[in-house]
Design a protein around this motif. Structure first.
Motif, PDB file in Angstrom:
ATOM      1  N   PRO A  87      73.467  85.834 -29.404  1.00 47.72           N
ATOM      2  CA  PRO A  87      73.202  85.218 -30.715  1.00 47.72           C
ATOM      3  C   PRO A  87      73.736  83.796 -30.817  1.00 47.72           C
ATOM      4  CG  PRO A  87      73.887  87.487 -31.007  1.00 47.72           C
ATOM      5  CD  PRO A  87      74.048  87.182 -29.538  1.00 47.72           C
ATOM      6  N   THR A  90      71.511  80.685 -30.206  1.00 48.09           N
ATOM      7  CA  THR A  90      70.521  80.252 -31.190  1.00 48.09           C
ATOM      8  C   THR A  90      70.712  78.779 -31.522  1.00 48.09           C
ATOM      9  OG1 THR A  90      70.306  82.448 -32.162  1.00 48.09           O
ATOM     10  CG2 THR A  90      69.713  80.575 -33.558  1.00 48.09           C
ATOM     11  N   THR A 122      65.767  81.487 -31.048  1.00 50.75           N
ATOM     12  CA  THR A 122      66.484  82.357 -31.974  1.00 50.75           C
ATOM     13  C   THR A 122      66.804  83.676 -31.265  1.00 50.75           C
ATOM     14  OG1 THR A 122      65.330  81.391 -33.866  1.00 50.75           O
ATOM     15  CG2 THR A 122      66.434  83.502 -34.213  1.00 50.75           C
ATOM     16  N   SER A 124      68.407  87.213 -31.956  1.00 53.29           N
ATOM     17  CA  SER A 124      68.827  88.070 -33.055  1.00 53.29           C
ATOM     18  C   SER A 124      68.273  89.476 -32.854  1.00 53.29           C
ATOM     19  CB  SER A 124      68.329  87.503 -34.384  1.00 53.29           C
ATOM     20  OG  SER A 124      68.609  88.386 -35.444  1.00 53.29           O
TER      21      SER A 124
END
Length: 125
Positions: A87, A90, A122, A124
């Protein structure tokens, strides 16, 4: 020199992406290249760089062992293979190039004269 970055997208943690950066110059083989990233509210962070002669590559501590920078001079393109994404990876990723870089300056964004438009990555779940 114009650079066109592509390959960004959304991926789950642990996934992979490959970014591409195509250069407009036919003498791209004489240009060193770098990748930087910018997370929201933060400044440019160095990610990876590769000297024009292929003799040296550099990585930030946060991506070393997970990311690989490579180039195909026949296609005037540089790549950033990103594996085991987290994460904290990102960001908007930018490619940059210059034909006057010295090794000691390749980690610094101010040393590059030519920049691509950025591609968003991104990570996630």
């Amino acid at each position: 020199v114009q650079l066109q970055a592509s390959g960004g997208g959304s991926v789950q943690p642990g996934g992979s992406l490959r970014l591409s950066c195509a250069a407009s110059t036919r003498t791209f083989s004489r240009y060193s290249v770098g990748w930087f990233r910018q997370a929201p509210g933060k400044e440019h962070d160095f990610v990876a760089a590769r000297k024009w002669d292929g003799g040296s590559t550099y990585y930030s501590d946060s991506v070393r062992g997970r990311f690989t920078i490579s180039r195909d001079n026949a296609k005037n393109t540089v790549y950033l293979q990103m594996n085991n994404l987290k994460p904290e990876d990102t960001a908007v990723y930018y490619c940059a190039t210059d034909n006057r870089l010295i090794s000691s300056s390749m980690r610094y964004d101010y040393a590059y004269d030519y920049w691509g438009q950025g591609t968003l990555v991104t990570v996630s779940s």
